[in-house]
Design an enzyme around this catalytic site. Structure first.
Site, PDB file in Angstrom:
ATOM      1  CG  HIS A  14      -1.801   1.201   1.332  1.00 22.63           C
ATOM      2  ND1 HIS A  14      -3.123   1.089   1.665  1.00 22.63           N
ATOM      3  CD2 HIS A  14      -1.585   2.522   1.133  1.00 22.63           C
ATOM      4  CE1 HIS A  14      -3.680   2.290   1.676  1.00 22.63           C
ATOM      5  NE2 HIS A  14      -2.757   3.183   1.352  1.00 22.63           N
ATOM      6  CG  HIS A  16      -0.737   7.153  -0.900  1.00 24.27           C
ATOM      7  ND1 HIS A  16      -1.966   7.320  -1.494  1.00 24.27           N
ATOM      8  CD2 HIS A  16      -0.966   6.463   0.244  1.00 24.27           C
ATOM      9  CE1 HIS A  16      -2.904   6.773  -0.731  1.00 24.27           C
ATOM     10  NE2 HIS A  16      -2.322   6.242   0.333  1.00 24.27           N
ATOM     11  CE  LYS A 100      -7.909   2.295  -0.535  1.00 24.63           C
ATOM     12  NZ  LYS A 100      -6.667   2.635   0.111  1.00 24.63           N
ATOM     13  CG  HIS A 137      -9.747   4.451   3.672  1.00 26.81           C
ATOM     14  ND1 HIS A 137      -8.548   5.110   3.756  1.00 26.81           N
ATOM     15  CD2 HIS A 137     -10.481   4.883   4.722  1.00 26.81           C
ATOM     16  CE1 HIS A 137      -8.564   5.917   4.814  1.00 26.81           C
ATOM     17  NE2 HIS A 137      -9.730   5.796   5.410  1.00 26.81           N
ATOM     18  CG  HIS A 175      -4.753   2.199   6.030  1.00 20.66           C
ATOM     19  ND1 HIS A 175      -6.096   2.095   6.258  1.00 20.66           N
ATOM     20  CD2 HIS A 175      -4.627   2.889   4.873  1.00 20.66           C
ATOM     21  CE1 HIS A 175      -6.745   2.708   5.290  1.00 20.66           C
ATOM     22  NE2 HIS A 175      -5.871   3.189   4.433  1.00 20.66           N
ATOM     23  CG  ASP A 248      -1.564   4.876   4.083  1.00 15.80           C
ATOM     24  OD1 ASP A 248      -1.637   5.287   2.909  1.00 15.80           O
ATOM     25  OD2 ASP A 248      -2.365   5.227   4.968  1.00 15.80           O
TER      26      ASP A 248
HETATM   27  O1  DOR Z   1      -3.194   9.336   5.849  1.00 20.93           O
HETATM   28  C1  DOR Z   1      -3.555   9.036   4.725  1.00 20.93           C
HETATM   29  N1  DOR Z   1      -3.029   9.636   3.630  1.00 20.93           N
HETATM   30  N2  DOR Z   1      -4.510   8.126   4.586  1.00 20.93           N
HETATM   31  C2  DOR Z   1      -5.063   7.858   3.397  1.00 20.93           C
HETATM   32  O2  DOR Z   1      -5.960   7.045   3.348  1.00 20.93           O
HETATM   33  C3  DOR Z   1      -4.652   8.606   2.185  1.00 20.93           C
HETATM   34  C4  DOR Z   1      -3.309   9.157   2.322  1.00 20.93           C
HETATM   35  C5  DOR Z   1      -2.946  10.175   1.262  1.00 20.93           C
HETATM   36  O3  DOR Z   1      -3.251   9.941   0.097  1.00 20.93           O
HETATM   37  O4  DOR Z   1      -2.364  11.187   1.618  1.00 20.93           O
HETATM   38 ZN    ZN Z   2      -3.282   5.115   1.733  1.00 14.31          ZN
END
Ligand code: DOR
Ligand code: ZN
Length: 345
Positions: A14, A16, A100, A137, A175, A248
């Site tokens: 997971h 970003h 997702k 999520h 998460h 995450d």
């Molecule tokens: O803390 C987070 N940041 N939780 C998420 O689900 C998304 C993520 C983000 O994209 O910044």
């Molecule tokens: Zn995330």
């Protein structure tokens, strides 16, 4: 005391990466240690179709640091308009590894997420048929539900009902932040799994709020009480195949974190493996680190474990950058609040 530890190369289930300049700045932090990552689709605009995912994958590959070997595992952002046949075609081609689910409004760039879960029934049925995982999520967004209860309520109101109406659907509760989430996942069969971040193994809600607000510890789902953190630690270090690493890691430039309405996300890509080794050592579970970071995830995703290995060495406190420079401003690296002694060689 163990001084070196060699494990299969880990994956991040997971992650970003964002896009453009931010992608270029943060990608090396992941490729340094991880072979593969499940790439979150919450871009602006989101990664909605197989075509979007193919284009995003190309941008990630083009941004790879020289010599890096890394496989982005692409996901689609589930909306009420997602086309089941596009999902199936993307999966059949090997491009799409998961879909997702964001409840609308749950977190960063989730405005296109779901309000009416019945509308996606055909997509979920197709996914169950072809074995494509749904990454969730797991928080409800109702105004009347306290933010610290949103994960537990999601299990009862959404997750369990969706799984019951779609038998065979393979789901990752991402998460996990509560004992409720751990207990639910653990009680289910092999169609259910859960990812755990490094930061939720370290912080509880006091870390965010006591002694002044700490924006770099604010993420979603928000860290809960200490008893929940301890349940996460037990699950991660148990070796139980239901649980694996999903960092995450979510970069936001400092000006948007240190803000009157600060963004949610902890940036952990840089030091996740050092943090994990420290925690697993504290818990007398270094022998379970490989299962959590390198073995359990591939089993769930029906992919081979990585062939190569990393070696962690224990020594003097490790130094790593406290910030990563990006064109959008510095991104603060997660500070666990204690020294880290394990370093990936
Ligand atoms: O803390 C987070 N940041 N939780 C998420 O689900 C998304 C993520 C983000 O994209 O910044
Ligand atoms: Zn995330």
């Amino acid at each position: 005391m163990t001084e070196t530890l060699t494990i299969r190369r880990p994956d991040d289930w997971h992650l970003h990466l964002r896009d453009g300049a931010m992608l270029a700045a943060v990608l090396p932090e992941t490729t340094r240690h991880f072979a593969r990552a499940i790439i979150m689709p919450n871009l602006v605009p989101p990664v909605l179709t197989s075509c979007d995912a193919a284009a995003y994958r190309s941008r990630i590959l083009a941004a790879l640091p020289e010599g890096a070997v890394f496989e982005p595992l692409m996901t689609l952002y589930l909306t009420e308009a997602t086309d089941a046949s596009d999902v199936a075609a993307g999966a059949a081609s090997g491009l799409v590894k998961a879909v997702k689910l964001y409840p609308a409004g749950a977190t960063t760039n989730s405005a296109s997420g779901l309000t009416d879960f019945d509308k996606v029934r055909p997509v979920l049925e197709k996914m169950a048929e072809i074995g494509l995982p749904l990454c969730v999520h797991g928080e409800v967004t109702d105004d009347d539900i306290d933010i610290f209860d949103r994960e537990a309520v999601f299990i009862d109101r959404v997750l369990d009902p969706v799984r019951r109406t779609t038998p065979g659907l393979r789901v990752v509760m991402e998460h996990i932040t509560t004992r409720d989430g751990i207990d639910y996942v653990k009680s289910q069969g092999p169609d259910m799994a859960g990812t755990i971040t490094a930061h939720h193994l370290v912080i509880n809600r006091n870390h965010i709020l006591v002694g002044g607000i700490k924006p770099h510890y604010y993420c979603l789902p928000v860290a809960k009480r200490e008893e929940h953190r301890l349940a996460l630690r037990d699950a991660a270090t148990s070796g139980d195949t239901h649980f694996f690493l999903g960092t995450d890691s979510a970069p936001h430039p400092d000006p948007l974190k240190q803000h009157a309405c600060g963004c949610a996300g902890c940036f952990t890509a840089t030091n996740t493996m050092s943090v994990l080794a420290e925690l697993f050592e504290q818990d007398g579970a270094l022998d379970k680190l490989e299962a959590f970071a390198s073995l359990n995830g591939p089993v769930f995703y029906r992919l081979p474990a990585n062939q190569d290995a990393i070696t962690l060495t224990r020594g003097a406190p490790v130094s790593y950058p406290s910030k990563i420079d990006t064109a959008d401003g510095p991104v603060t690296v997660f500070d666990p609040g204690f020294a880290l002694h394990w370093q990936v060689a």
